[in-house]
Design a protein around this motif. Sequence first.
Motif, PDB file in Angstrom:
ATOM      1  N   SER A 437      27.766  56.815  34.764  1.00 50.88           N
ATOM      2  CA  SER A 437      29.035  56.975  35.491  1.00 50.88           C
ATOM      3  C   SER A 437      29.077  56.154  36.769  1.00 50.88           C
ATOM      4  CB  SER A 437      29.265  58.452  35.821  1.00 50.88           C
ATOM      5  OG  SER A 437      28.207  58.971  36.601  1.00 50.88           O
ATOM      6  N   ASN A 438      28.165  55.200  36.938  1.00 53.19           N
ATOM      7  CA  ASN A 438      28.177  54.360  38.131  1.00 53.19           C
ATOM      8  C   ASN A 438      29.395  53.430  38.116  1.00 53.19           C
ATOM      9  OD1 ASN A 438      25.772  55.364  39.232  1.00 53.19           O
ATOM     10  ND2 ASN A 438      24.551  54.029  37.916  1.00 53.19           N
ATOM     11  N   VAL A 439      29.927  53.169  39.292  1.00 54.39           N
ATOM     12  CA  VAL A 439      31.057  52.251  39.435  1.00 54.39           C
ATOM     13  C   VAL A 439      30.520  50.846  39.672  1.00 54.39           C
ATOM     14  CG1 VAL A 439      33.084  51.665  40.815  1.00 54.39           C
ATOM     15  CG2 VAL A 439      32.547  54.061  40.355  1.00 54.39           C
ATOM     16  N   ARG A 440      31.019  49.891  38.902  1.00 58.36           N
ATOM     17  CA  ARG A 440      30.548  48.512  38.987  1.00 58.36           C
ATOM     18  C   ARG A 440      31.698  47.576  39.345  1.00 58.36           C
ATOM     19  NH1 ARG A 440      27.550  51.156  35.202  1.00 58.36           N
ATOM     20  NH2 ARG A 440      25.300  50.708  35.202  1.00 58.36           N
ATOM     21  N   ASN A 441      31.355  46.417  39.892  1.00 60.85           N
ATOM     22  CA  ASN A 441      32.350  45.414  40.290  1.00 60.85           C
ATOM     23  C   ASN A 441      32.342  44.251  39.309  1.00 60.85           C
ATOM     24  OD1 ASN A 441      33.299  46.682  42.704  1.00 60.85           O
ATOM     25  ND2 ASN A 441      31.386  46.105  43.688  1.00 60.85           N
ATOM     26  N   LEU A 442      33.525  43.662  39.120  1.00 60.00           N
ATOM     27  CA  LEU A 442      33.697  42.507  38.234  1.00 60.00           C
ATOM     28  C   LEU A 442      34.527  41.451  38.949  1.00 60.00           C
ATOM     29  CD1 LEU A 442      34.689  43.958  34.727  1.00 60.00           C
ATOM     30  CD2 LEU A 442      32.627  42.672  35.253  1.00 60.00           C
ATOM     31  N   VAL A 443      34.170  40.195  38.761  1.00 58.82           N
ATOM     32  CA  VAL A 443      35.005  39.078  39.182  1.00 58.82           C
ATOM     33  C   VAL A 443      35.295  38.254  37.930  1.00 58.82           C
ATOM     34  CG1 VAL A 443      35.188  37.016  40.602  1.00 58.82           C
ATOM     35  CG2 VAL A 443      34.010  39.041  41.503  1.00 58.82           C
ATOM     36  N   LEU A 444      36.561  38.134  37.578  1.00 60.76           N
ATOM     37  CA  LEU A 444      36.959  37.514  36.320  1.00 60.76           C
ATOM     38  C   LEU A 444      37.669  36.194  36.581  1.00 60.76           C
ATOM     39  CD1 LEU A 444      38.390  40.677  34.515  1.00 60.76           C
ATOM     40  CD2 LEU A 444      36.076  39.736  34.357  1.00 60.76           C
ATOM     41  N   GLU A 445      37.210  35.144  35.913  1.00 62.95           N
ATOM     42  CA  GLU A 445      37.851  33.831  35.997  1.00 62.95           C
ATOM     43  C   GLU A 445      38.763  33.687  34.778  1.00 62.95           C
ATOM     44  OE1 GLU A 445      35.179  30.617  36.620  1.00 62.95           O
ATOM     45  OE2 GLU A 445      34.014  31.661  38.150  1.00 62.95           O
ATOM     46  N   THR A 446      39.927  34.292  34.856  1.00 59.15           N
ATOM     47  CA  THR A 446      40.820  34.320  33.700  1.00 59.15           C
ATOM     48  C   THR A 446      41.396  32.956  33.376  1.00 59.15           C
ATOM     49  OG1 THR A 446      42.638  34.964  35.159  1.00 59.15           O
ATOM     50  CG2 THR A 446      41.424  36.729  34.092  1.00 59.15           C
ATOM     51  N   TYR A 447      41.377  32.021  34.318  1.00 57.75           N
ATOM     52  CA  TYR A 447      41.912  30.682  34.064  1.00 57.75           C
ATOM     53  C   TYR A 447      40.978  29.863  33.177  1.00 57.75           C
ATOM     54  CZ  TYR A 447      45.711  30.999  37.475  1.00 57.75           C
ATOM     55  OH  TYR A 447      46.859  31.348  38.139  1.00 57.75           O
ATOM     56  N   ARG A 448      39.674  30.164  33.243  1.00 58.36           N
ATOM     57  CA  ARG A 448      38.720  29.278  32.582  1.00 58.36           C
ATOM     58  C   ARG A 448      37.908  29.942  31.485  1.00 58.36           C
ATOM     59  NH1 ARG A 448      35.186  26.258  36.992  1.00 58.36           N
ATOM     60  NH2 ARG A 448      34.692  28.425  37.556  1.00 58.36           N
ATOM     61  N   GLU A 449      37.628  31.245  31.614  1.00 54.89           N
ATOM     62  CA  GLU A 449      36.719  31.916  30.686  1.00 54.89           C
ATOM     63  C   GLU A 449      37.500  32.811  29.715  1.00 54.89           C
ATOM     64  OE1 GLU A 449      33.592  31.310  30.502  1.00 54.89           O
ATOM     65  OE2 GLU A 449      33.465  30.023  32.281  1.00 54.89           O
ATOM     66  N   LEU A 584      60.244  31.053  35.027  1.00 48.40           N
ATOM     67  CA  LEU A 584      59.520  29.826  35.384  1.00 48.40           C
ATOM     68  C   LEU A 584      58.072  30.136  35.763  1.00 48.40           C
ATOM     69  CD1 LEU A 584      62.218  27.874  37.436  1.00 48.40           C
ATOM     70  CD2 LEU A 584      61.754  27.852  34.978  1.00 48.40           C
ATOM     71  N   ARG A 585      57.892  31.247  36.472  1.00 48.71           N
ATOM     72  CA  ARG A 585      56.533  31.637  36.833  1.00 48.71           C
ATOM     73  C   ARG A 585      55.716  31.953  35.577  1.00 48.71           C
ATOM     74  NH1 ARG A 585      57.653  36.102  38.887  1.00 48.71           N
ATOM     75  NH2 ARG A 585      56.917  37.315  37.107  1.00 48.71           N
ATOM     76  N   LEU A 586      56.337  32.622  34.617  1.00 52.08           N
ATOM     77  CA  LEU A 586      55.641  32.954  33.380  1.00 52.08           C
ATOM     78  C   LEU A 586      55.291  31.694  32.595  1.00 52.08           C
ATOM     79  CD1 LEU A 586      54.606  35.032  31.380  1.00 52.08           C
ATOM     80  CD2 LEU A 586      56.925  35.257  30.479  1.00 52.08           C
ATOM     81  N   TRP A 587      56.183  30.723  32.601  1.00 51.19           N
ATOM     82  CA  TRP A 587      55.890  29.463  31.915  1.00 51.19           C
ATOM     83  C   TRP A 587      54.696  28.760  32.573  1.00 51.19           C
ATOM     84  CZ3 TRP A 587      57.417  27.460  27.425  1.00 51.19           C
ATOM     85  CH2 TRP A 587      57.189  26.117  27.179  1.00 51.19           C
ATOM     86  N   ASP A 588      54.634  28.803  33.894  1.00 49.51           N
ATOM     87  CA  ASP A 588      53.498  28.208  34.610  1.00 49.51           C
ATOM     88  C   ASP A 588      52.200  28.944  34.314  1.00 49.51           C
ATOM     89  OD1 ASP A 588      54.872  26.162  35.849  1.00 49.51           O
ATOM     90  OD2 ASP A 588      55.403  27.378  37.601  1.00 49.51           O
ATOM     91  N   SER A 589      52.291  30.247  34.036  1.00 46.98           N
ATOM     92  CA  SER A 589      51.097  31.085  33.880  1.00 46.98           C
ATOM     93  C   SER A 589      50.684  31.264  32.427  1.00 46.98           C
ATOM     94  CB  SER A 589      51.349  32.468  34.494  1.00 46.98           C
ATOM     95  OG  SER A 589      51.792  32.367  35.820  1.00 46.98           O
ATOM     96  N   ARG A 590      51.346  30.575  31.502  1.00 45.84           N
ATOM     97  CA  ARG A 590      51.096  30.858  30.087  1.00 45.84           C
ATOM     98  C   ARG A 590      49.667  30.505  29.676  1.00 45.84           C
ATOM     99  NH1 ARG A 590      53.734  26.134  30.642  1.00 45.84           N
ATOM    100  NH2 ARG A 590      53.256  24.366  29.272  1.00 45.84           N
ATOM    101  N   ASP A 591      49.057  29.507  30.295  1.00 45.50           N
ATOM    102  CA  ASP A 591      47.686  29.147  29.922  1.00 45.50           C
ATOM    103  C   ASP A 591      46.673  30.189  30.379  1.00 45.50           C
ATOM    104  OD1 ASP A 591      48.453  26.896  28.553  1.00 45.50           O
ATOM    105  OD2 ASP A 591      48.242  25.569  30.274  1.00 45.50           O
ATOM    106  N   PRO A 592      46.639  30.579  31.673  1.00 42.61           N
ATOM    107  CA  PRO A 592      45.665  31.623  32.055  1.00 42.61           C
ATOM    108  C   PRO A 592      45.921  32.949  31.373  1.00 42.61           C
ATOM    109  CG  PRO A 592      47.172  31.143  33.877  1.00 42.61           C
ATOM    110  CD  PRO A 592      47.364  30.077  32.857  1.00 42.61           C
ATOM    111  N   LEU A 593      47.178  33.225  31.010  1.00 46.02           N
ATOM    112  CA  LEU A 593      47.477  34.464  30.301  1.00 46.02           C
ATOM    113  C   LEU A 593      47.150  34.367  28.814  1.00 46.02           C
ATOM    114  CD1 LEU A 593      50.895  35.536  31.877  1.00 46.02           C
ATOM    115  CD2 LEU A 593      48.698  36.690  32.127  1.00 46.02           C
ATOM    116  N   GLY A 594      46.980  33.145  28.322  1.00 47.31           N
ATOM    117  CA  GLY A 594      46.782  32.977  26.893  1.00 47.31           C
ATOM    118  C   GLY A 594      47.986  33.437  26.103  1.00 47.31           C
TER     119      GLY A 594
END
Length: 816
Positions: A437-449, A584-594
């Motif tokens: 039940s320990n709380v852990r931290n994550l850093v996610l590179e959604t643009y690349r990974e 327009l923002r969604l169109w710009d973000s379509r790659d990191p969002l997949g």
Amino acid sequence: MVAGTSAATEVSGAELRATSAGLLGDELLFFPVRHHSPACALHLRRLIHRRRPTNVLIEGPSAFNRFVDLLAHAAAKPPLALYTFCKVERADGSERRGAYYPFCEYSPEWVAIREGRSVGADIRSIDLDFDRQICVDQSDRLRGRLVSLLAEKHFERSAYLRRLAAHRGCRNHDELWDRLFEVWGTRITTEEFIAQVFAYCDLSRRGVSDAEHQHDATSAREAEMAWHIKDTLDQARRGPGRPRILVVSGGYHTVTLPALVARDAQRPEIDTSSIDDCGTVMIRYSFDRLDRLRGYCAGMPSPAFYQRLWDDSADCAGRTHPDSSLDFIAEIASRARDKGFDQAPTAATLIAAHEQVHHLARLRGNPCPTRDDLLDAIGSCFIKGTVEAEGRSILRLAADVLTGAVIGQVPAEAGQPPIVSDFFAQSRKLRLNVEDSNVRNLVLETYRECRDRDVSRFLHTLQFLEVPFGSRLAGPQFTSMRVGRRLHEQWEYGWSPQTETGLIDAASYGSSIQEAAANKFLQAIRQLSDENSGRSAANAVEWLSRACLLGLHGLTQRILGWMRTCVREDPSLTSVAGGLTGLLRLWDSRDPLGAKGLEPLPELARTTFERAVYLALESPSCADTEAGTVAGALVEVRACLAGSYSDWFTGELFWDVIRRLTVTQPCNPTIGGAAAGLLYAAGLWTDEDVSRSLHGHLRGGLGPRTTIAFFRGLVLAARDVLWQSRTVLATLREVVESADEPGFLRLLPELRLALALLTPRETDQLAEGLAAASGIDSLPTSVSYDLNQAEVQRNLEVSQKLREVLERDSLSEWSD
């Protein structure tokens, strides 16, 4: 005096002993417990093996009987819990309710099941089921989304126990219980232990009225338990052999159960017609959720500490609990060093703390150290400064060590709802730790990974399903009007029992996490479509962005169709402009969002732009309260034209409307100013054009407030006009300087609102320009912000009133 009555009368020790002596009869044995007490569990284990009952009846909902075999299974490892839930139908809609019944190794109920089964006893639960308790409990005990079925509020509220704790020098009920029972558990006989617990519970019950017991369903629950006890006894008497029935219940109830059984209490009749969708499942539980100090309303605090007591317990030969305080002290010191605490305990400090533990135990008359002895020794030896400063970190660390992070294990035969199995399968695939039940931290590179993007979708989906697991700390806001500059997502996550109960609730939408999210999403869209908010283009594009964020690509076309309807029917320019920006923002973000299936977005954006232009024609007639928002929407549409997707749109449509706004009469002055600013910023108007329009408002007889409103719209659309156009500044000065004192006070709020968009640097630049035009060589290098805007306004108004009083009394020269 009859045991179990609530009259606040005096009672002697002899009377309590005589009553408690009748608890261990030939056919019926009543064992009073405190939930999750190692001492109670120890003596209960002794009693079961000595008396070998034929039946063991436990305080727990009757619906739990089908889980007895699973709880007795060799693969069942506590802490675990039975989670029971239902849906309550009310006049204002349905409400989900759920409750836990937790077990740990030293829970008397757990020992009753395991040890009772080992001697061949028939095990049954005899309390009211959760749905029936909800129907008769009028208190707040079961209110809330998730509650505990094992509550001990009467112990905490008992005036007698509070006086006893004060008399013994104890700070609370937990410390009193430890000093009376836990540290003496292995040193007295079971009969003496039962007598003392019975007396403790009997005295805690005195002073509580029958009306209170009816209000919180105590009376109904005890009548139910008494009925089951009598029914079991009657059936056992008809069978072969002599019955020996052991009743394990909370001590508060044990006080009155023998009398209720003797007088054949009637089983309560309860109407459950308002209850639906009931169920019970076995789930893993954790020590941190079992900790009384962290919100659990029954049982002992610091489960890891009492688990150690239970592990070290000796059940014979008069042996006592081994001293485990040194192990805890050493672990706390080790963690403090690992975390780099400035004043991490040294070896000498450890020795001093260990000695202090035993000194405190002897001083308080404890045969072995209690939890409070340990914590007090840590506080006095490990903390060099004040508790409020240096002490907080050490005490928090000590609490974590004494709580522990153990998670139980449910036998495979218990099964899992498919959605829970899907959660664990995906967690393993994504390499998320759910084994403690320990709380852990994550850093996610959604643009690349790709893996990080999958983790992000998983965590976002659980959030959407309202399953407690992960919390997003920072990152780009794909589903809001501003994406933000962050390229990484930061999360913290950790498993808890609420994770599984949240998944069980979400199972009403589907058997997998993705299916449940899709069905809940569609339900939300249908609900929005039935409401006025369903016509909002901005709302629709936000839901479209959320679908992409959650990876619900199969819903994209359906949402796009819904959005086309929203754009066509949306009557708000502000909403449509927000929708356009969001697309327009969604169109710009379509790659990191997949994101998939967004090919129709350019066409939809054009339709949205044209709708915004059409609605702009109606903007001159907007109310003053909406003028700033509408003007901002015009600026937002203009920003889309100036971006990298300007070739998607026919810009001349927009500019034709903006030019018409500058000549439309009547026209809200803020909208007129915004139109002038847009034309100026685009290079379609000169400085003279802006000045002419501004002077037209000033000389048109509409008053200075109208001029300031025009100026507000102008600044909103083209703030650089303030330092590029001398004529504009000169007109602004003319408006301000021509106003008398009362008139200036009326203008001040609107003038402040007009300049509120400027950054501090732009404000300084404007001030310098105005100072130069007024012949002022320099401005103060520092500004005091001690007074807020309201105070400045109020002070000016008071000064004006004072000036009026002085003039009335012919003392105006005093104000010079």
